[in-house]
Design an enzyme around this catalytic site. Sequence first.
Site, PDB file in Angstrom:
ATOM      1  N   CYS A 122      81.248 -27.373  68.583  1.00 28.90           N
ATOM      2  CA  CYS A 122      82.038 -26.181  67.541  1.00 28.90           C
ATOM      3  C   CYS A 122      81.897 -24.841  68.639  1.00 28.90           C
ATOM      4  CB  CYS A 122      81.138 -25.748  66.607  1.00 28.90           C
ATOM      5  SG  CYS A 122      79.175 -25.411  67.071  1.00 28.90           S
ATOM      6  N   CYS A 167      77.101 -27.155  63.633  1.00 33.37           N
ATOM      7  CA  CYS A 167      77.990 -28.125  63.276  1.00 33.37           C
ATOM      8  C   CYS A 167      77.219 -29.463  63.227  1.00 33.37           C
ATOM      9  CB  CYS A 167      79.080 -28.414  64.302  1.00 33.37           C
ATOM     10  SG  CYS A 167      78.422 -28.978  65.953  1.00 33.37           S
ATOM     11  N   CYS A 196      77.705 -25.618  72.566  1.00 30.91           N
ATOM     12  CA  CYS A 196      77.876 -26.928  71.781  1.00 30.91           C
ATOM     13  C   CYS A 196      79.262 -27.166  72.086  1.00 30.91           C
ATOM     14  CB  CYS A 196      77.675 -26.906  70.464  1.00 30.91           C
ATOM     15  SG  CYS A 196      78.157 -28.431  69.553  1.00 30.91           S
ATOM     16  N   CYS A 254      72.777 -29.382  66.734  1.00 26.23           N
ATOM     17  CA  CYS A 254      73.298 -28.058  66.522  1.00 26.23           C
ATOM     18  C   CYS A 254      73.392 -27.230  65.369  1.00 26.23           C
ATOM     19  CB  CYS A 254      74.764 -27.880  67.132  1.00 26.23           C
ATOM     20  SG  CYS A 254      75.730 -26.385  66.962  1.00 26.23           S
ATOM     21  N   CYS A 301      67.127 -23.574  78.464  1.00 27.46           N
ATOM     22  CA  CYS A 301      66.139 -22.783  77.577  1.00 27.46           C
ATOM     23  C   CYS A 301      66.996 -22.571  76.504  1.00 27.46           C
ATOM     24  CB  CYS A 301      65.881 -21.433  78.580  1.00 27.46           C
ATOM     25  SG  CYS A 301      64.722 -20.163  77.452  1.00 27.46           S
TER      26      CYS A 301
END
Length: 169
Positions: free
Chosen positions: A137, A89, A134, A86, A157
């Site tokens: 976060c 984070c 995510c 991510c 995607c």
Amino acid sequence: MLTRRGFLIAGTGAIAGAGILALMQATGSSDRTGAAPAPHFDVTHTDGEWRALLTPAQYEVLRREATERPFSSPLNHEKRAGTFACAGCGQPLFSSSTKFDSGTGWPSFWAALEHAVGTTRDITFGMVRTALYCTRCGGHLGHVFDDGPEPTHQRYCINGVALKFIPTA
């Protein structure tokens, strides 16, 4: 011929339609409200802190659920072994071993790492889709579809700006 009554009915309908559209835009594109309480995220920041931590493009995708232009991410062509994490984070999200070229213009994977990605119902654009975020976060990543390769038949995607690539040492 338009009568006064017809004019009032048409005008009322147009105003109601505009109000519904404004309400839909103001409440956002995903529906995380369902029967379950909103998820808790270990990494949280104020809006101003997110803006300072992220590039403008990352902020728009991760925090406002925007979508980057297709074929614009250098990660589409990333073929090295490693992990896609991510960009908000740093949590690992996808292994390079699950990446494939879907031809859609966004980095695509057939599986996420365990417990790394959550889902919400996305009702934008007159469609019902499954949005991804995510779990650390809450950053918006993209969407998952049931048209991917074996073994899962899923296509995660993902917006490239929502990711950072960490090559295997």
